[in-house]
Enzyme design. Structure first.
Site, PDB file in Angstrom:
ATOM      1  N   CYS A 144       3.464   8.408   1.434  1.00 44.49           N
ATOM      2  CA  CYS A 144       3.905   7.470   2.426  1.00 44.49           C
ATOM      3  C   CYS A 144       4.237   6.171   1.683  1.00 44.49           C
ATOM      4  CB  CYS A 144       2.926   7.211   3.601  1.00 44.49           C
ATOM      5  SG  CYS A 144       3.459   5.822   4.721  1.00 44.49           S
ATOM      6  N   CYS A 146       7.365  -7.632   6.279  1.00 41.68           N
ATOM      7  CA  CYS A 146       8.587  -7.206   7.016  1.00 41.68           C
ATOM      8  C   CYS A 146       8.892  -8.269   7.963  1.00 41.68           C
ATOM      9  CB  CYS A 146       8.240  -5.970   7.772  1.00 41.68           C
ATOM     10  SG  CYS A 146       9.553  -5.228   8.698  1.00 41.68           S
ATOM     11  N   CYS A 172       7.675  -6.474  14.409  1.00 39.94           N
ATOM     12  CA  CYS A 172       7.338  -5.778  15.878  1.00 39.94           C
ATOM     13  C   CYS A 172       5.883  -5.989  16.054  1.00 39.94           C
ATOM     14  CB  CYS A 172       7.452  -4.213  15.337  1.00 39.94           C
ATOM     15  SG  CYS A 172       9.216  -3.676  15.048  1.00 39.94           S
ATOM     16  N   GLU A 189       0.771  -1.200  -0.038  1.00 39.02           N
ATOM     17  CA  GLU A 189       0.066  -0.162   0.079  1.00 39.02           C
ATOM     18  C   GLU A 189       0.825   1.356  -0.138  1.00 39.02           C
ATOM     19  OE1 GLU A 189      -3.925  -1.689   2.355  1.00 39.02           O
ATOM     20  OE2 GLU A 189      -2.380  -0.857   3.547  1.00 39.02           O
ATOM     21  N   CYS A 245       2.580  -4.169  14.864  1.00 37.36           N
ATOM     22  CA  CYS A 245       2.614  -3.386  13.588  1.00 37.36           C
ATOM     23  C   CYS A 245       1.735  -4.517  12.826  1.00 37.36           C
ATOM     24  CB  CYS A 245       3.789  -3.338  13.111  1.00 37.36           C
ATOM     25  SG  CYS A 245       4.081  -2.980  11.336  1.00 37.36           S
ATOM     26  N   CYS A 304      -1.010   4.694  10.252  1.00 37.58           N
ATOM     27  CA  CYS A 304       0.300   4.204  10.314  1.00 37.58           C
ATOM     28  C   CYS A 304      -0.071   2.816  10.843  1.00 37.58           C
ATOM     29  CB  CYS A 304       1.055   4.758  11.327  1.00 37.58           C
ATOM     30  SG  CYS A 304       1.474   6.367  11.340  1.00 37.58           S
TER      31      CYS A 304
HETATM   32  N1  SAH Z   1       9.865  -0.295   9.311  1.00 31.28           N
HETATM   33  C1  SAH Z   1       9.967   1.172   9.586  1.00 31.28           C
HETATM   34  C2  SAH Z   1       9.066   2.143   8.765  1.00 31.28           C
HETATM   35  C3  SAH Z   1       7.710   1.451   8.764  1.00 31.28           C
HETATM   36  S1  SAH Z   1       6.640   1.724   9.998  1.00 31.28           S
HETATM   37  C4  SAH Z   1       9.795   1.277  11.041  1.00 31.28           C
HETATM   38  O1  SAH Z   1       9.632   0.588  11.824  1.00 31.28           O
HETATM   39  O2  SAH Z   1      10.273   2.602  11.505  1.00 31.28           O
HETATM   40  C5  SAH Z   1       6.308   3.522  10.255  1.00 31.28           C
HETATM   41  C6  SAH Z   1       5.871   3.820  11.718  1.00 31.28           C
HETATM   42  O3  SAH Z   1       4.705   3.319  12.121  1.00 31.28           O
HETATM   43  C7  SAH Z   1       6.754   3.089  12.880  1.00 31.28           C
HETATM   44  O4  SAH Z   1       7.247   4.175  13.711  1.00 31.28           O
HETATM   45  C8  SAH Z   1       6.007   1.984  13.512  1.00 31.28           C
HETATM   46  O5  SAH Z   1       6.550   1.699  14.524  1.00 31.28           O
HETATM   47  C9  SAH Z   1       4.651   2.801  13.382  1.00 31.28           C
HETATM   48  N2  SAH Z   1       3.302   1.771  13.495  1.00 31.28           N
HETATM   49  C10 SAH Z   1       3.531   0.355  13.080  1.00 31.28           C
HETATM   50  N3  SAH Z   1       2.428  -0.115  13.563  1.00 31.28           N
HETATM   51  C11 SAH Z   1       1.855   0.790  14.077  1.00 31.28           C
HETATM   52  C12 SAH Z   1       0.136   0.986  14.509  1.00 31.28           C
HETATM   53  N4  SAH Z   1      -0.435  -0.133  14.585  1.00 31.28           N
HETATM   54  N5  SAH Z   1      -0.199   1.947  15.105  1.00 31.28           N
HETATM   55  C13 SAH Z   1       0.670   3.082  14.930  1.00 31.28           C
HETATM   56  N6  SAH Z   1       1.935   3.268  14.365  1.00 31.28           N
HETATM   57  C14 SAH Z   1       2.441   2.113  14.117  1.00 31.28           C
HETATM   58 FE1  SF4 Z   2       8.737  -3.810  10.066  1.00 31.39          FE
HETATM   59 FE2  SF4 Z   2       6.338  -2.942  11.410  1.00 31.39          FE
HETATM   60 FE3  SF4 Z   2       8.466  -3.175  12.705  1.00 31.39          FE
HETATM   61 FE4  SF4 Z   2       8.535  -1.277  10.936  1.00 31.39          FE
HETATM   62  S1  SF4 Z   2       7.057  -1.151  12.861  1.00 31.39           S
HETATM   63  S2  SF4 Z   2      10.127  -2.530  11.383  1.00 31.39           S
HETATM   64  S3  SF4 Z   2       7.216  -2.244   9.183  1.00 31.39           S
HETATM   65  S4  SF4 Z   2       7.420  -4.745  11.840  1.00 31.39           S
END
Ligand code: SAH
Ligand code: SF4
Length: 371
Positions: A103, A110, A114, A90, A117, A344
Site C-alpha cells: 500500500c 492530503c 475527508c 508511510e 481520515c 486504512c
Molecule cells: N485518497 C484516496 C486513497 C487513500 S485512502 C481515497 O480516498 O480513496 C484509502 C481508503 O481508506 C479510502 O477508501 C479511504 O476513504 C479509507 N479511509 C480513510 N480513513 C479511514 C479510516 N480511518 N478508517 C478506515 N478507512 C479509511
Molecule cells: Fe485524502 Fe483521506 Fe480523503 Fe483519501 S480519504 S481523499 S487520503 S482525506
C-alpha cells in the site's frame, strides 16, 4: 544528480539518447534498478566500465530514507519514510495467502479533508515525486528480499510484492503528473512488470482526472463512495461538492470501457450511526444499480481526536446482507496491522509546514448514536 528512480521507460530512453547510447541501454538499466534492485550504478556489470562511469557522473539510485520499520503480529509491516522538510509518509506491506500487497502513499498529507481520515485531518504539504512513489516499491522489494522473506507466492529470488494499491496517504489523482509515470514503471515489463489488474488506484472521485487516467494508463479502480446520497457524501467527502455522485458514477462507467477489470470496487467506510443503517444500504444499492461494481466495506479505524466510532460488527453484517440480497458482491475488509497503526486511514506520517490548502469546507458531522 538525476535519480534513476524518477525515470520511466521514456525518461530512461531520453537519458541514454542524450549520452549518444543505443536504446537497449535504457532497458538494461531498468532491469538493474527495478528487477535486480541495484542500489548503485557501479553494480551494473554488463555496462562497460567507461559507460558506468559516465552514467554515475550524472545519475544515482536514491531510495527512500527510512525513519522506522515495524512489523505487526500478523506479518503486516509498516515503514515510515522521510520525505524531507520535516515530512514523512508511510507504506505498508500486507502478506496474504496468495499475494503480497504494498500500500503506497502518493502525497505528504492530503488536501481533500475527508472527515474520517487521519491523513486528511493533517492538511496537505506536497506531492510525492515519481522517485518517491516508485522508491516505495523498490525499497519494499529490496528489503523483503534481503531479509529472505518467504511465502508461497514468492518465486526464488523474485520480487515479493505481487500487488500494489494506491491507498496510502494522499489522493493519487491529485498528483496525476507523478502518479501516472510511477504507474507506468509498475506495469513496465522491463521494470516491475505487474499486470494492470494487480495495480489498484483508489480515489475519492476527481472526475476530470479519472477521465484522463482512462486514456493514459487504466489500472484497476477503487472509488471511495462512503455515502448513498449527495447530502451525506458532501459532509463526509467534501470533494463531492465539486463532483457530485451522478457525475462520479457516470465517470466510473466511462472508465470501465477501458479498465482491466470489468467492475469498480466501491469502498465504503462503516461509521457508527452515520452511514451504516440498513436503509442506507438499500439507498446505496439503488444508486449504483447501473454501474458494474463490487463493494468493500471498511470498518472505520480510529485515530486520536476523531469524532467517529466504528460500526458494530452486527451492523456491518446487516449492511452487507442488504447489498448481497440486492445482488452485489460485498466483502468486509479485514483490518490488518492494527497493533502498529497500519490500518486504512490510520497512516499518519508526519506533515509539517502544511498549507492547510483544503477545500475551504470543514465537514465534521456529529455522529448520532441512535441506530
Ligand atoms: N485518497 C484516496 C486513497 C487513500 S485512502 C481515497 O480516498 O480513496 C484509502 C481508503 O481508506 C479510502 O477508501 C479511504 O476513504 C479509507 N479511509 C480513510 N480513513 C479511514 C479510516 N480511518 N478508517 C478506515 N478507512 C479509511
Ligand atoms: Fe485524502 Fe483521506 Fe480523503 Fe483519501 S480519504 S481523499 S487520503 S482525506
Amino acid at each position: 544528480m538525476i535519480n534513476l528512480l524518477d525515470l520511466d521507460a521514456r525518461g530512461l530512453a531520453a537519458f541514454f539518447a542524450d549520452l549518444g547510447e543505443k536504446p537497449f541501454r535504457a532497458k538494461q538499466v531498468s532491469h538493474w534498478v527495478h528487477q535486480r534492485l541495484a542500489g548503485d550504478v557501479a553494480a551494473m556489470t554488463d555496462l562497460s566500465r567507461p559507460l558506468r562511469e559516465r552514467v554515475a557522473a550524472l545519475a544515482e539510485i536514491h531510495g527512500p530514507a527510512v525513519i522506522s520499520d515495524t512489523t505487526a503480529s500478523d506479518g503486516t509491516r509498516k515503514w515510515l519514510l522521510d520525505v524531507a522538510a520535516g515530512n514523512a509518509v508511510e507504506m505498508v506491506y500486507i502478506p496474504e495467502d496468495d499475494r503480497g500487497t504494498l500500500c503506497v502513499s502518493t502525497q505528504a498529507g492530503c488536501a481533500l479533508d475527508c472527515a474520517f481520515c487521519s491523513t486528511g485531518r493533517q492538511g496537505f504539504n506536497r506531492n510525492l515525486t515519481v522517485a518517491e512513489i516508485v522508491g516505495q516499491l523498490w525499497h519494499a522489494n529490496r528489503t523483503l528480499l534481503a531479509d529472505g522473506v518467504t511465502a508461497p507466492w514468492i518465486e526464488q529470488g523474485r520480487a515479493p510484492i505481487t500487488n500494489v494499491v494506491l491507498m496510502g496517504m494522499g489522493e493519487p489523482l491529485a498528483n496525476y503528473d507523478n502518479v501516472v509515470p510511477a504507474l507506468r514503471v509498475f506495469l513496465d515489463d522491463n521494470a516491475y512488470g505487474l499486470s494492470r489488474r494487480r495495480v489498484t488506484l483508489s480515489t475519492s472521485g476527481l472526475v476530470p482526472a479519472l477521465d484522463r487516467l482512462r486514456e493514459d494508463c487504466p489500472v484497476a479502480l477503487a472509488v471511495s463512495l462512503h455515502a448513498g446520497n449527495d447530502a451525506l457524501r458532501n459532509r463526509l467527502v467534501p470533494i463531492n461538492r465539486v463532483h457530485p455522485l451522478a457525475d462520479l458514477l457516470a465517470a466510473c462507467n466511462r472508465y470501465l470501457e477501458r479498465a482491466p477489470r470489468d467492475f469498480v470496487t466501491f469502498e465504503y467506510v462503516m461509521l457508527d450511526g452515520v452511514n451504516d443503517a440498513p436503509e442506507a444500504a438499500r439507498e446505496l444499492a439503488r444508486l449504483v444499480r447501473d454501474v458494474p461494481c463490487k463493494f468493500n466495506l471498511i470498518p472505520w479505524n480510529p485515530f486520536p481526536g476523531a469524532q467517529f466510532a466504528t460500526s458494530p460488527r452486527s451492523r456491518i453484517l446487516a449492511f452487507q446482507q442488504v447489498l448481497a440480497d440486492a445482488g452485489f458482491v460485498t466483502t468486509i475488509r479485514k483490518t490488518r496491522g492494527e497493533d502498529i497503526d497500519a490500518a486504512c486511514g490510520q497512516l499518519a506520517g508526519r506533515v509539517q509546514d502544511r498549507t492547510r490548502r483544503r477545500l475551504g469546507i470543514r465537514a465534521v458531522p456529529a455522529p448520532s448514536t441512535a441506530h
